[in-house]
Write a protein that holds these residues in place. Structure first.
Motif, PDB file in Angstrom:
ATOM      1  N   LEU A 245      12.395 -75.659  76.666  1.00  0.00           N
ATOM      2  CA  LEU A 245      13.685 -76.168  76.166  1.00  0.00           C
ATOM      3  C   LEU A 245      13.627 -76.014  74.477  1.00  0.00           C
ATOM      4  CD1 LEU A 245      13.703 -77.482  78.931  1.00  0.00           C
ATOM      5  CD2 LEU A 245      14.187 -79.698  77.561  1.00  0.00           C
ATOM      6  N   ALA A 246      14.696 -76.072  74.135  1.00  0.00           N
ATOM      7  CA  ALA A 246      14.861 -75.918  72.663  1.00  0.00           C
ATOM      8  C   ALA A 246      15.007 -77.246  71.776  1.00  0.00           C
ATOM      9  CB  ALA A 246      16.111 -75.123  72.255  1.00  0.00           C
ATOM     10  N   GLY A 247      14.029 -77.595  70.879  1.00  0.00           N
ATOM     11  CA  GLY A 247      14.087 -78.982  70.234  1.00  0.00           C
ATOM     12  C   GLY A 247      15.010 -78.693  68.786  1.00  0.00           C
ATOM     13  N   ASP A 248      15.190 -79.739  68.187  1.00  0.00           N
ATOM     14  CA  ASP A 248      15.743 -79.524  66.853  1.00  0.00           C
ATOM     15  C   ASP A 248      15.274 -78.905  65.734  1.00  0.00           C
ATOM     16  OD1 ASP A 248      14.291 -82.237  64.963  1.00  0.00           O
ATOM     17  OD2 ASP A 248      14.227 -82.263  67.406  1.00  0.00           O
ATOM     18  N   ASN A 249      13.938 -78.404  65.788  1.00  0.00           N
ATOM     19  CA  ASN A 249      13.297 -77.754  65.006  1.00  0.00           C
ATOM     20  C   ASN A 249      13.406 -76.043  65.347  1.00  0.00           C
ATOM     21  OD1 ASN A 249      12.489 -79.964  63.503  1.00  0.00           O
ATOM     22  ND2 ASN A 249      10.433 -79.989  64.055  1.00  0.00           N
ATOM     23  N   ASP A 250      13.858 -76.162  66.472  1.00  0.00           N
ATOM     24  CA  ASP A 250      13.949 -74.828  67.147  1.00  0.00           C
ATOM     25  C   ASP A 250      15.206 -74.288  66.904  1.00  0.00           C
ATOM     26  OD1 ASP A 250      11.427 -74.592  68.091  1.00  0.00           O
ATOM     27  OD2 ASP A 250      12.087 -75.690  69.627  1.00  0.00           O
TER      28      ASP A 250
ATOM     29  N   GLY B 262      18.098 -76.651  65.856  1.00  0.00           N
ATOM     30  CA  GLY B 262      18.936 -77.663  64.762  1.00  0.00           C
ATOM     31  C   GLY B 262      19.409 -78.827  65.798  1.00  0.00           C
ATOM     32  N   GLY B 263      19.811 -79.718  65.100  1.00  0.00           N
ATOM     33  CA  GLY B 263      20.409 -80.919  66.146  1.00  0.00           C
ATOM     34  C   GLY B 263      20.235 -82.406  65.317  1.00  0.00           C
ATOM     35  N   GLU B 264      19.284 -82.537  64.658  1.00  0.00           N
ATOM     36  CA  GLU B 264      18.953 -83.682  64.087  1.00  0.00           C
ATOM     37  C   GLU B 264      19.080 -83.379  62.522  1.00  0.00           C
ATOM     38  OE1 GLU B 264      15.771 -87.176  64.696  1.00  0.00           O
ATOM     39  OE2 GLU B 264      14.804 -85.405  64.319  1.00  0.00           O
ATOM     40  N   GLY B 265      20.188 -83.706  61.873  1.00  0.00           N
ATOM     41  CA  GLY B 265      20.548 -83.411  60.501  1.00  0.00           C
ATOM     42  C   GLY B 265      21.084 -82.137  60.336  1.00  0.00           C
TER      43      GLY B 265
ATOM     44  N   VAL C  70      16.475 -80.516  95.349  1.00  0.00           N
ATOM     45  CA  VAL C  70      16.125 -81.246  93.994  1.00  0.00           C
ATOM     46  C   VAL C  70      16.651 -80.394  92.832  1.00  0.00           C
ATOM     47  CG1 VAL C  70      14.524 -82.273  92.128  1.00  0.00           C
ATOM     48  CG2 VAL C  70      14.140 -82.296  94.548  1.00  0.00           C
ATOM     49  N   ALA C  71      17.781 -80.502  92.133  1.00  0.00           N
ATOM     50  CA  ALA C  71      18.148 -79.733  91.157  1.00  0.00           C
ATOM     51  C   ALA C  71      17.552 -80.187  89.847  1.00  0.00           C
ATOM     52  CB  ALA C  71      19.877 -80.037  90.864  1.00  0.00           C
ATOM     53  N   VAL C  72      17.791 -79.134  88.963  1.00  0.00           N
ATOM     54  CA  VAL C  72      17.067 -79.723  87.590  1.00  0.00           C
ATOM     55  C   VAL C  72      18.066 -79.067  86.483  1.00  0.00           C
ATOM     56  CG1 VAL C  72      15.298 -79.043  85.899  1.00  0.00           C
ATOM     57  CG2 VAL C  72      14.757 -79.051  88.395  1.00  0.00           C
ATOM     58  N   ASP C  73      18.436 -80.228  85.647  1.00  0.00           N
ATOM     59  CA  ASP C  73      19.357 -79.871  84.513  1.00  0.00           C
ATOM     60  C   ASP C  73      18.811 -79.981  83.100  1.00  0.00           C
ATOM     61  OD1 ASP C  73      21.851 -79.789  86.112  1.00  0.00           O
ATOM     62  OD2 ASP C  73      21.243 -81.842  86.775  1.00  0.00           O
ATOM     63  N   GLU C  74      19.179 -79.701  82.075  1.00  0.00           N
ATOM     64  CA  GLU C  74      19.094 -79.795  80.826  1.00  0.00           C
ATOM     65  C   GLU C  74      19.948 -80.349  79.913  1.00  0.00           C
ATOM     66  OE1 GLU C  74      17.854 -77.140  76.775  1.00  0.00           O
ATOM     67  OE2 GLU C  74      18.052 -76.133  78.582  1.00  0.00           O
ATOM     68  N   MET C  75      19.585 -81.242  79.129  1.00  0.00           N
ATOM     69  CA  MET C  75      20.393 -82.010  78.122  1.00  0.00           C
ATOM     70  C   MET C  75      20.043 -81.829  76.679  1.00  0.00           C
ATOM     71  SD  MET C  75      21.739 -86.007  77.810  1.00  0.00           S
ATOM     72  CE  MET C  75      23.141 -85.883  79.157  1.00  0.00           C
ATOM     73  N   ASN C  76      21.188 -81.585  75.844  1.00  0.00           N
ATOM     74  CA  ASN C  76      20.573 -81.645  74.344  1.00  0.00           C
ATOM     75  C   ASN C  76      21.394 -82.971  73.950  1.00  0.00           C
ATOM     76  OD1 ASN C  76      20.792 -81.444  71.608  1.00  0.00           O
ATOM     77  ND2 ASN C  76      20.766 -79.121  71.572  1.00  0.00           N
ATOM     78  N   VAL C  77      20.579 -83.951  73.602  1.00  0.00           N
ATOM     79  CA  VAL C  77      21.246 -85.219  73.271  1.00  0.00           C
ATOM     80  C   VAL C  77      22.017 -85.179  71.916  1.00  0.00           C
ATOM     81  CG1 VAL C  77      20.512 -87.622  72.361  1.00  0.00           C
ATOM     82  CG2 VAL C  77      19.222 -86.778  74.288  1.00  0.00           C
ATOM     83  N   PHE C  78      21.605 -84.151  71.075  1.00  0.00           N
ATOM     84  CA  PHE C  78      22.049 -84.044  69.406  1.00  0.00           C
ATOM     85  C   PHE C  78      23.626 -83.698  69.711  1.00  0.00           C
ATOM     86  CE2 PHE C  78      17.372 -83.480  69.166  1.00  0.00           C
ATOM     87  CZ  PHE C  78      17.277 -84.580  68.339  1.00  0.00           C
ATOM     88  N   ASN C  79      23.919 -82.837  70.738  1.00  0.00           N
ATOM     89  CA  ASN C  79      25.333 -82.224  70.674  1.00  0.00           C
ATOM     90  C   ASN C  79      25.893 -82.530  72.172  1.00  0.00           C
ATOM     91  OD1 ASN C  79      24.078 -80.419  72.588  1.00  0.00           O
ATOM     92  ND2 ASN C  79      24.621 -78.677  71.237  1.00  0.00           N
TER      93      ASN C  79
ATOM     94  N   LEU D   3      15.858 -82.701  82.079  1.00  0.00           N
ATOM     95  CA  LEU D   3      14.841 -82.316  81.020  1.00  0.00           C
ATOM     96  C   LEU D   3      15.742 -82.414  79.712  1.00  0.00           C
ATOM     97  CD1 LEU D   3      13.567 -78.814  82.550  1.00  0.00           C
ATOM     98  CD2 LEU D   3      12.841 -81.282  82.622  1.00  0.00           C
ATOM     99  N   SER D   4      15.151 -83.290  78.667  1.00  0.00           N
ATOM    100  CA  SER D   4      15.510 -83.164  77.410  1.00  0.00           C
ATOM    101  C   SER D   4      14.431 -83.219  76.446  1.00  0.00           C
ATOM    102  CB  SER D   4      16.255 -84.591  77.354  1.00  0.00           C
ATOM    103  OG  SER D   4      16.806 -84.869  75.985  1.00  0.00           O
ATOM    104  N   HIS D   5      14.849 -82.594  75.406  1.00  0.00           N
ATOM    105  CA  HIS D   5      13.879 -82.692  74.208  1.00  0.00           C
ATOM    106  C   HIS D   5      13.831 -84.239  73.594  1.00  0.00           C
ATOM    107  CE1 HIS D   5      11.418 -82.152  70.501  1.00  0.00           C
ATOM    108  NE2 HIS D   5      12.385 -82.521  69.574  1.00  0.00           N
ATOM    109  N   ALA D   6      14.645 -84.883  73.282  1.00  0.00           N
ATOM    110  CA  ALA D   6      14.915 -86.103  72.743  1.00  0.00           C
ATOM    111  C   ALA D   6      14.999 -87.006  74.082  1.00  0.00           C
ATOM    112  CB  ALA D   6      15.981 -86.431  71.581  1.00  0.00           C
ATOM    113  N   PRO D   7      14.548 -88.345  73.731  1.00  0.00           N
ATOM    114  CA  PRO D   7      14.590 -89.360  74.927  1.00  0.00           C
ATOM    115  C   PRO D   7      15.956 -89.896  75.300  1.00  0.00           C
ATOM    116  CG  PRO D   7      13.583 -90.558  72.883  1.00  0.00           C
ATOM    117  CD  PRO D   7      13.754 -88.833  72.730  1.00  0.00           C
ATOM    118  N   ILE D   8      16.538 -89.819  76.435  1.00  0.00           N
ATOM    119  CA  ILE D   8      17.694 -90.199  76.708  1.00  0.00           C
ATOM    120  C   ILE D   8      18.190 -91.870  77.060  1.00  0.00           C
ATOM    121  CG2 ILE D   8      19.542 -89.983  78.541  1.00  0.00           C
ATOM    122  CD1 ILE D   8      18.305 -87.164  78.939  1.00  0.00           C
ATOM    123  N   ILE D   9      17.230 -92.493  77.738  1.00  0.00           N
ATOM    124  CA  ILE D   9      17.828 -93.823  78.208  1.00  0.00           C
ATOM    125  C   ILE D   9      17.801 -94.645  77.154  1.00  0.00           C
ATOM    126  CG2 ILE D   9      16.610 -95.845  79.122  1.00  0.00           C
ATOM    127  CD1 ILE D   9      15.576 -94.406  81.555  1.00  0.00           C
ATOM    128  N   ARG D  10      17.113 -94.698  76.076  1.00  0.00           N
ATOM    129  CA  ARG D  10      17.373 -95.183  74.770  1.00  0.00           C
ATOM    130  C   ARG D  10      18.195 -94.810  73.620  1.00  0.00           C
ATOM    131  NH1 ARG D  10      14.500 -93.582  70.453  1.00  0.00           N
ATOM    132  NH2 ARG D  10      12.577 -92.508  70.932  1.00  0.00           N
TER     133      ARG D  10
END
Length: 369
Positions: free
Chosen positions: A139-144, A146-149, A178-187, A206-213
């Motif tokens: 998974l790509a994170g915001d440091n990879d 972008g997304g946070e700022g 069982v299916a597997v999805d990826e979410m980018n919370v930032f966009n 799967l998500s780099h950043a937490p989703i429930i909160r």
């Protein structure tokens, strides 16, 4: 003339040097081995096989721009060795079927040049080398990308996906349906990582950043698309659970949050009739400013309530393979190094003063004669 025992001579001249060597072996080899031997194995009591997933979160390999020129090479070498050693023990201990990288693989993925990206990629491949038979998901994170700022730029995202292709077959893991999805919370981007089929009855998000909160939109997407969420980003380990919208009301944001400490094993049943569960893994890098680092280890086993599998559920067990702290080790090296410098300085100063005194005495004797 009294003879000095070899042990006394050894003690005087070499004690600190031998202590430094012993400390080096303890910190770099002995203690990590002992520490890893105390990790939980998550062995299934009934002997039924479960899919084993090793989670690597926020390694954030040090780049080439934000470190002081003199310290940068040393910092990269030490951080890379720490990541490599921890991953080696986690890989050997966890015996995973899948290695899941939950984003922020590089520290300077956004600001670094293409050349710096390729250099860091070579280090990454060396640090996290594993068997070809093990499936890998990146998974790509915001440091990879972008997304946070920063905006998520398409060119960064495509560069990441090209260099980090995903291979994932739930059927090979014994988790058909069982299916597997990826979410980018930032966009808000959402994509499927497994081939969708008509018999998919459960979903893992799967998500780099937490989703429930996170935002209302992210929570609503989680209600529709996920039964189990695996996330990272905050560098700490937490377990979240939340009632689904149908049970709690679509606008509800109430959730339970529990820290995952050393020795904790989270056990839960995952299914469409269960609460949404989110497991947040800590960073595996000591450079992230948190006292505890580790690798997540998750096992998933099918539970079919009916013979045809129409009420598929998963038995999930999760723990963290906590790593030894690095800063106390580095501090111990500094203490021994300072001790050695003091002893060397004392010996040089003593030799110099002794030479001066002997020369002066010799001159005095010559003057008397």
């Amino acid at each position: 003339m009294r003879k000095t025992s070899p042990l006394r001579v050894l003690t005087k001249k070499s004690f600190v040097a031998y202590l430094a060597v012993l400390l080096l072996f303890w910190n770099e080899m002995i203690y990590p081995f002992i520490h890893s031997s105390l990790w939980d194995t998550l062995t299934e009591e009934d002997g039924l096989q479960a899919a084993r997933i090793l989670i690597v979160a926020d390694p954030q390999l040090i780049g080439y721009r934000n470190e002081p020129a003199l310290i940068g090479p040393i910092a990269r070498i030490d951080s890379d060795r720490y990541l490599s050693r921890g991953f080696f023990y986690a890989l050997r201990h966890g015996r995973p079927d899948v290695i899941l990288f939950l984003g922020d693989l590089f520290d300077e993925g956004v600001e670094g040049s293409d050349e710096e990206f390729e250099l860091t990629l070579q280090r990454f491949d060396s640090i996290f080398a594993s068997y070809k038979s093990v499936q890998k998901v990146y998974l790509a994170g915001d440091n990879d990308i972008g997304g946070e700022g920063e905006y998520v730029i398409d060119s960064r995202r495509e560069r990441f996906r090209k260099r980090f292709p995903n291979t994932l077959s739930m059927k090979d893991l014994g988790l058909r349906g069982v299916a597997v999805d990826e979410m980018n919370v930032f966009n808000g981007a959402l994509r499927n990582l497994t081939a969708a089929s008509s018999d998919d009855k459960l979903s893992i998000m799967l998500s780099h950043a937490p989703i429930i909160r996170s935002s209302v939109a992210a929570r609503q997407a989680a209600d529709r698309h996920s039964d189990l969420i695996l996330s990272a980003h905050d560098h700490t380990a937490w377990s979240y659970s939340r009632e689904r919208a149908a049970a709690a009301g679509s606008s509800s944001s109430t959730f339970e949050r529990t820290p995952i400490d050393r020795g904790t094993v989270v056990e839960a049943t995952v299914g469409r009739t269960q609460r949404v569960l989110e497991l947040q893994s800590p960073t595996c890098s000591y450079r992230m400013g948190v006292p505890d680092m580790g690798y997540g280890l998750l096992t998933l086993r099918r539970i079919d309530d009916e013979a045809d599998g129409s009420k598929l559920q998963l038995q999930a067990r999760y723990t963290v393979l906590w790593l030894p702290g690095r800063y106390p080790q580095l501090f111990s090296y500094i203490v021994v190094a300072v001790w050695l410098l003091i002893l060397v300085a004392h010996r040089v100063l003593y030799a110099g003063l002794r030479s001066i005194v002997l020369t002066r005495n010799k001159n005095v004797k010559q003057n008397i004669v």
